[in-house]
Design a protein around this motif. Structure first.
Motif, short mmCIF file in Angstrom:
data_model
loop_
_atom_site.label_atom_id
_atom_site.label_comp_id
_atom_site.label_asym_id
_atom_site.label_seq_id
_atom_site.Cartn_x
_atom_site.Cartn_y
_atom_site.Cartn_z
N UNK A 124 -26.44 10.78 -21.94
CA UNK A 124 -26.02 10.61 -23.33
C UNK A 124 -24.71 11.36 -23.62
N UNK A 125 -24.40 12.40 -22.83
CA UNK A 125 -23.12 13.08 -22.99
C UNK A 125 -22.03 12.46 -22.12
N UNK A 126 -22.42 12.04 -20.91
CA UNK A 126 -21.42 11.55 -19.96
C UNK A 126 -20.93 10.14 -20.25
N UNK A 127 -21.80 9.27 -20.73
CA UNK A 127 -21.44 7.85 -20.85
C UNK A 127 -20.20 7.58 -21.71
N UNK A 185 -34.38 12.75 -19.84
CA UNK A 185 -32.94 12.82 -19.66
C UNK A 185 -32.60 12.32 -18.26
N UNK A 186 -31.59 11.48 -18.15
CA UNK A 186 -31.09 11.01 -16.86
C UNK A 186 -29.77 11.70 -16.57
N UNK A 187 -29.68 12.33 -15.40
CA UNK A 187 -28.47 13.07 -15.05
C UNK A 187 -27.53 12.24 -14.19
N UNK A 188 -26.25 12.35 -14.48
CA UNK A 188 -25.22 11.66 -13.70
C UNK A 188 -24.18 12.69 -13.25
N UNK A 189 -23.65 12.48 -12.04
CA UNK A 189 -22.62 13.37 -11.50
C UNK A 189 -21.26 12.77 -11.81
N UNK A 219 -34.22 12.86 -13.10
CA UNK A 219 -34.68 12.86 -14.49
C UNK A 219 -35.21 14.23 -14.87
N UNK A 220 -35.16 14.51 -16.15
CA UNK A 220 -35.76 15.72 -16.70
C UNK A 220 -36.53 15.32 -17.95
N UNK A 230 -26.89 27.64 -11.89
CA UNK A 230 -26.62 26.21 -11.68
C UNK A 230 -27.85 25.34 -11.96
N UNK A 231 -28.50 25.47 -13.11
CA UNK A 231 -29.78 24.79 -13.31
C UNK A 231 -29.75 23.28 -13.14
N UNK A 232 -28.78 22.61 -13.76
CA UNK A 232 -28.74 21.15 -13.68
C UNK A 232 -28.15 20.70 -12.34
N UNK A 233 -27.09 21.35 -11.92
CA UNK A 233 -26.49 21.01 -10.63
C UNK A 233 -27.46 21.26 -9.49
#
Length: 293
Positions: A241-244, A157-161, A263-264, A196-199
């Motif tokens: 995949x959720x943000x795009x 998973x790629x994280x975006x702010x 990444x996760x 705040x796991x992802x943040x």
């Protein structure tokens, strides 16, 4: 040239986290597995695992090797195996957000061959406990389990702010280039839970510390997190995949553009003996080209 048998053994050690589980999966004795690993390490000129009391821990070189060869060996194994009729049920667990957006669409083709899926949503630790007590057959986990399970990385998973356009306009662009943490510290956060796991992972990866921002909303569903961000409650780090889709629609903007996105790794996890149906699910997930998540 490295023997394919050595690479197969390496993958089973990597995925299972121990030489014992690899021996069982490969139908070999543990000394034979140890010997094959030693031979591969000698050929590569590097250690692949650190030995410990609870199994083995992969080195960065092992992580890299598994990523480069895993999908290709899985596809070769599938191509050489005779076709199997899928006539059974696989009980599979995963995060509601990933399973809804990506997991179930990816697995749907298997159902056309007769496979039935019984899906459970939940947190990784809860699902792994269910797998350990045989209440599930497969878990898609964001946590690599301890020894006793067979865990295979299948995608990252790629994280975006992201934040709503109104809040994005409050960010000082010059400061964002020179001191991004300070440029973003006034923004309220929308979090998955109080820890705040992802943040926290995003901030530590990019800024070396956990966020000091005010938390405006806490909600235990990433789709609800996105909805709160779109509505203007704050900003958050979300899987791409959720943000795009929201970024493409203009309802949120990407606030920060790191050189290497956080990444996760996601794992497909099983325990003990598996069925043809379970193996089909695992191989389907392993061999799929997931693209950017």
């Amino acid at each position: 040239m490295t023997d394919l048998d050595l690479l197969e053994t390496f993958l089973e050690i990597y995925r299972g986290g121990s030489l014992t589980s690899a021996a069982a999966r490969r139908g070999l004795t543990q000394p034979a597995v140890s010997g094959q690993l030693a031979k591969l390490e000698s050929q590569l000129g590097t250690r692949l695992f650190a030995r410990g009391g609870r199994g083995v821990t992969p080195t960065p070189r092992a992580d890299d090797l598994a990523r480069r060869i895993g999908q290709h060996l899985d596809q070769l194994r599938t191509a050489l195996d005779p076709e199997t009729t899928l006539d059974g049920t696989v009980r599979i667990g995963g995060a509601a957000e990933f399973m809804t957006a990506r997991g179930l669409p990816a697995l749907a083709p298997l159902t056309r061959g007769g496979l039935r899926l019984d899906v459970t949503f939940g947190l990784a630790d809860d699902l792994l406990r269910a797998l350990g007590t045989a209440r599930l057959d497969v878990v898609l986990s964001s946590v690599r389990p301890q020894t006793g399970f067979t865990a295979t990385p299948f995608t990252d998973e790629e994280f975006v702010l992201v934040g709503p356009p109104l809040l994005a306009r409050t960010v000082d662009r010059d400061l964002l280039r020179t001191d991004p943490e300070r440029a973003l510290e006034h923004l309220p956060l929308v979090a998955y839970d109080a820890t705040l796991p992802i943040l926290r992972r995003y901030w530590r990866s990019e800024f070396g510390r956990r966020p000091r921002n005010t938390v405006a909303v806490t909600v235990p569903d990433l789709r609800a997190v996105l909805a709160a961000v779109v509505a203007g409650a704050g900003v958050s780090a979300l899987p791409r995949y959720l943000a795009d889709p929201a970024v493409a629609a203009g309802s949120v903007e990407q606030l920060h553009h790191p050189e290497v996105p956080p990444l996760n790794t996601l794992y497909v996890v099983t325990k003990g003996a598996t069925t043809a149906e379970t193996d089909a699910v695992v191989e389907h997930l392993r061999s799929r080209d997931w693209g950017a998540l």
